[in-house]
Design a protein around this motif. Structure first.
Motif, mmCIF file in Angstrom:
data_model
loop_
_atom_site.group_PDB
_atom_site.id
_atom_site.type_symbol
_atom_site.label_atom_id
_atom_site.label_comp_id
_atom_site.label_asym_id
_atom_site.label_seq_id
_atom_site.Cartn_x
_atom_site.Cartn_y
_atom_site.Cartn_z
ATOM 1 N N SER A 61 0.950 -1.256 -0.033
ATOM 2 C CA SER A 61 -0.092 -0.045 -0.106
ATOM 3 C C SER A 61 0.832 1.219 -0.070
ATOM 4 N N LEU A 62 2.084 1.191 0.341
ATOM 5 C CA LEU A 62 2.944 2.151 0.422
ATOM 6 C C LEU A 62 3.719 2.512 -0.849
ATOM 7 N N THR A 63 3.593 1.286 -1.687
ATOM 8 C CA THR A 63 4.461 1.241 -2.992
ATOM 9 C C THR A 63 3.891 2.971 -3.912
ATOM 10 N N PRO A 64 2.869 3.270 -4.029
ATOM 11 C CA PRO A 64 2.755 4.484 -4.700
ATOM 12 C C PRO A 64 3.649 5.702 -4.476
ATOM 13 N N ILE A 65 3.973 5.882 -3.115
ATOM 14 C CA ILE A 65 4.697 7.036 -2.680
ATOM 15 C C ILE A 65 6.001 7.246 -3.603
ATOM 16 N N PRO A 66 6.996 6.272 -3.704
ATOM 17 C CA PRO A 66 8.142 6.586 -4.356
ATOM 18 C C PRO A 66 7.699 6.540 -5.969
ATOM 19 N N LEU A 67 6.639 5.984 -6.589
ATOM 20 C CA LEU A 67 6.295 5.922 -7.793
ATOM 21 C C LEU A 67 5.771 7.289 -8.127
ATOM 22 N N PHE A 68 4.713 7.954 -7.256
ATOM 23 C CA PHE A 68 4.168 9.357 -7.446
ATOM 24 C C PHE A 68 5.364 10.265 -7.422
ATOM 25 N N SER A 172 -9.119 4.299 3.113
ATOM 26 C CA SER A 172 -9.062 3.940 1.681
ATOM 27 C C SER A 172 -8.146 4.904 0.904
ATOM 28 N N ILE A 173 -7.040 4.465 0.501
ATOM 29 C CA ILE A 173 -6.202 5.545 -0.390
ATOM 30 C C ILE A 173 -6.841 5.959 -1.717
ATOM 31 N N PRO A 230 -0.517 15.418 -23.964
ATOM 32 C CA PRO A 230 -0.044 13.909 -23.445
ATOM 33 C C PRO A 230 0.193 13.760 -21.930
ATOM 34 N N LEU A 231 0.794 14.808 -21.313
ATOM 35 C CA LEU A 231 0.934 14.754 -20.144
ATOM 36 C C LEU A 231 -0.320 14.515 -18.983
ATOM 37 N N MET A 232 -1.419 15.382 -19.501
ATOM 38 C CA MET A 232 -2.731 15.242 -18.802
ATOM 39 C C MET A 232 -3.281 14.007 -19.011
ATOM 40 N N SER A 233 -2.757 13.193 -20.079
ATOM 41 C CA SER A 233 -3.366 11.655 -20.461
ATOM 42 C C SER A 233 -3.049 11.099 -19.158
ATOM 43 N N ILE A 234 -1.779 11.072 -18.570
ATOM 44 C CA ILE A 234 -1.158 10.418 -17.806
ATOM 45 C C ILE A 234 -2.233 10.203 -16.416
ATOM 46 N N PHE A 235 -2.710 11.681 -16.163
ATOM 47 C CA PHE A 235 -3.691 11.738 -15.076
ATOM 48 C C PHE A 235 -4.963 11.018 -15.172
ATOM 49 N N VAL A 236 -5.332 11.191 -16.587
ATOM 50 C CA VAL A 236 -6.662 10.239 -17.042
ATOM 51 C C VAL A 236 -6.484 8.968 -16.940
ATOM 52 N N VAL A 237 -5.155 8.423 -17.196
ATOM 53 C CA VAL A 237 -5.054 7.008 -17.391
ATOM 54 C C VAL A 237 -5.020 6.558 -15.719
ATOM 55 N N VAL A 238 -4.358 7.214 -15.041
ATOM 56 C CA VAL A 238 -4.176 6.808 -13.579
ATOM 57 C C VAL A 238 -5.532 6.773 -12.748
ATOM 58 N N ILE A 239 -6.181 7.889 -12.880
ATOM 59 C CA ILE A 239 -7.485 7.987 -12.291
ATOM 60 C C ILE A 239 -8.398 6.937 -12.847
ATOM 61 N N SER A 247 -7.038 -1.301 -11.804
ATOM 62 C CA SER A 247 -5.982 -1.593 -11.169
ATOM 63 C C SER A 247 -6.056 -1.138 -9.547
ATOM 64 N N THR A 248 -4.963 -1.307 -8.743
ATOM 65 C CA THR A 248 -4.983 -0.749 -7.480
ATOM 66 C C THR A 248 -4.193 0.455 -7.733
ATOM 67 N N PRO A 249 -4.137 1.277 -6.418
ATOM 68 C CA PRO A 249 -3.212 2.416 -6.446
ATOM 69 C C PRO A 249 -1.820 2.084 -6.768
ATOM 70 N N THR A 250 -1.216 1.139 -6.206
ATOM 71 C CA THR A 250 -0.024 0.957 -6.470
ATOM 72 C C THR A 250 0.033 0.428 -7.927
ATOM 73 N N GLU A 251 -0.645 -0.329 -8.435
ATOM 74 C CA GLU A 251 -0.635 -0.349 -10.215
ATOM 75 C C GLU A 251 -0.661 0.814 -10.985
#
Length: 438
Positions: A61-68, A172-173, A230-239, A247-251
Motif C-alpha cells: 500500500s506504500l508503493t505509490p509513494i516512490p512512484l508518484f 482507503s487510499i 499527452p502529460l494530462m493523459s497520464i492523469f486520466v489513465v491513472v484515475i 488496477s489498485t493504487p499501486t498498479e
C-alpha cells in the motif's frame, strides 16, 4: 504512571528534540527507544517495538509513494515541466494579471502529474517570479499564487502525502485520492478569481501591457497539443484505472510512472544523467518518508502501551462533545499546529488520537480525511514556519524579504480557510466524487 504524565513525557520529548533541530524521523526514533525502555520492559520492549515498526513499511500500500514522487522528479529533471508553462502561456491572453493566472493554471496541471509540493513551488518560483517582478507585478501577485498552488498540489492526485496519510490513518487510499480532486480544483478556480479581482480593483498591482508574445495558428496551440495534453493523459489513465477497478493504487502509480518515463523518452528529453538524478531524488525523499512511517507506528504503539491514548480518549468522552464540536476542535488544533510544525509531524502527532475519536463518533473518514488535508495545506503556507514560504524565499531575488513572502501568502490562506469552512458545512464537496467513482 498516570496517563497525563506519560502523554506529557512522550509528546514533550518529541517537541523538545524537534525544537533543538533534530530531524523529525530522528526525534521520533530517540523518543521511541527511550519510551519503549520505560513502558515496554527494557531491552525486550525495544526489540519488540522495532519488529512491529519494521512490519509497518513492508506493505504494497506504500508503493505509490516512490512512484508518484518519481513522476514529478522525471518531469522536473527533464525540463518537460517548463513546456507545460509555455503551453498555457501561449493561449492565455487578455486576462488581468496574466502571468499569475498562467502560474496557477500551470501549477494545477503539474499537480495532476507530480507528487511533490515543494518541487512545484520551487520550479514555478524560480521560473515565473523573477519574470513577474521584472514586469512590475506587485510582490503579492508574483509570489502568493505560486505558494498557494504549491499547496493545492497536495490535494490533487498523484499525491505522496495522501498515500502517507491514508496509510497512517488506515483510510482507503483510492477514495482519498479521488476526494482531493474537487476541493483542489475549486481552490484553483478561487485563486484565479482572486488574482483577476485584485488586479482590477488595485491599480498598479499588475502591468497593463502584459500580453506576452502573440502566436497564431499552429504555433499558438503546438505546446499545448504536443506536451500538455499527452502529460494530462497520464492523469486520466491513472484515475481511470483506479475508478474502474482495473488496477489498485499501486498498479496505477506504476502505470503513471512508466508512462511519464516513456513520454520523456519519446520527447528525447530523457538522458542517463537526468534519469539518474530523478532516481536519486526519489530514493532520498522516499527513504525519509518510510523512515518517518516506522517512527510513527512505534510512537502510536507507545502511546497505547503507556495508557496515554485510552486516558486521552476517556477524558474527551467525558466532555460529551457533539460531532461538529469534536471536528471543529480537531481542525483548530491542526491549524494552530500547522503554524509551527511540518505536515508529516502534524500527522504523526495527531492521528494516534484523532482516528479513534473519528471512528468512535462514526464520522465519515473520507470527509474527515479531506478536512485534515486542507488543514495541512493551510499549514504549508502559514507563517511563521510554512514550508512553502521558505521554499519561495530560497528561489526569489535577494531583495525580497521573508515578511514580504509571508504577506503575499495571507490572502490565499484566507481562501483556503473559506474552502475548509465550505467542506465542513457541505461534505459532498469531498465525498461526491469518491462515492461516484468508488
Amino acid at each position: 504512571m498516570d496517563w497525563t504524565l506519560s502523554l506529557s513525557l512522550l509528546l514533550g520529548s518529541v517537541m523538545l528534540l524537534m525544537m533543538i533541530g533534530l530531524p523529525v524521523a530522528l526525534a521520533f526514533l530517540v523518543t521511541n527507544v527511550i519510551g519503549a525502555f520505560i513502558f515496554m520492559g527494557g531491552v525486550a520492549g525495544v526489540d519488540q517495538l522495532a519488529r512491529n515498526s519494521i512490519a509497518s513499511v513492508i506493505s504494497l500500500s506504500l508503493t505509490p509513494i516512490p512512484l508518484f514522487i518519481l513522476m514529478g522528479e522525471v518531469l522536473f529533471q527533464t525540463g518537460l515541466a517548463l513546456k507545460v508553462i509555455d503551453g498555457f502561456d501561449r493561449i492565455i491572453h487578455k486576462v488581468p494579471a496574466r502571468l499569475p493566472v498562467v502560474s496557477v493554471v500551470a501549477g494545477t496541471a503539474f499537480s495532476a502529474v507530480s507528487g511533490s509540493t515543494i518541487a512545484t513551488t520551487a520550479m514555478l518560483g524560480r521560473s515565473m517570479t523573477p519574470l513577474m517582478l521584472e514586469k512590475n507585478y506587485h510582490p503579492s501577485l508574483a509570489m502568493g499564487p505560486i505558494i498557494a498552488i504549491g499547496g493545492v498540489d497536495m490535494l490533487i492526485p498523484p499525491s505522496a502525502l495522501i498515500v502517507l496519510f491514508g496509510s497512517l490513518a488506515n483510510i482507503s487510499i483510492t477514495k482519498l485520492l479521488f476526494a482531493g480532486i474537487v476541493p483542489g480544483l475549486l481552490l484553483s478556480v478561487a485563486f484565479v478569481a482572486y488574482i483577476v479581482g485584485y488586479a482590477l480593483l488595485v491599480p498598479g498591482s499588475s502591468p497593463k501591457d502584459d500580453e506576452g508574445t502573440r502566436y497564431h495558428g499552429w504555433q499558438k496551440w503546438r505546446p499545448l497539443v504536443v506536451y500538455v495534453l499527452p502529460l494530462m493523459s497520464i492523469f486520466v489513465v491513472v484515475i481511470g484505472a483506479m475508478s474502474t477497478g482495473i488496477s489498485t493504487p499501486t498498479e496505477a502509480a506504476a502505470l503513471g510512472a512508466a508512462a511519464t518515463v516513456l513520454l520523456a523518452a519519446c520527447y528525447r528529453a530523457l538522458t542517463w544523467q537526468n534519469m539518474l538524478s530523478s532516481l536519486k531524488g526519489t530514493v532520498q525523499i522516499s527513504g525519509i518518508v518510510l523512515f518517518i512511517i516506522v517512527g510513527a507506528t512505534a510512537f502510536s504503539q507507545l502511546l497505547g502501551f503507556s495508557g496515554a491514548t485510552n486516558g486521552f480518549l476517556g477524558a474527551i468522552g467525558k466532555m460529551e462533545l457533539s460531532t461538529n464540536m469534536l471536528l471543529l476542535s480537531m481542525i483548530v488544533v491542526l491549524i494552530v499546529l500547522g503554524c509551527f510544525v511540518d505536515q508529516v509531524s502534524m500527522m504523526l502527532l495527531t492521528l494516534p488520537f484523532f482516528m479513534p475519536l473519528v471512528l468512535g463518533a462514526q464520522i465519515d473518514t473520507i470527509w474527515f480525511g479531506v478536512l485534515f488535508l486542507i488543514s495541512m495545506q493551510l499549514g504549508l503556507m502559514t507563517p511563521p514556519f510554512g514550508l512553502l514560504l521558505f521554499t519561495m524565499k530560497s528561489v526569489v531575488p535577494s531583495h525580497i524579504s521573508l515578511p514580504q513572502v509571508f504577506r503575499s501568502a495571507l490572502p490565499f490562506v484566507a481562501i483556503g480557510v473559506l474552502m475548509l469552512v465550505a467542506v465542513f458545512f457541505y461534505s459532498p464537496i469531498a465525498t461526491w466524487l469518491p462515492n461516484l467513482l468508488g
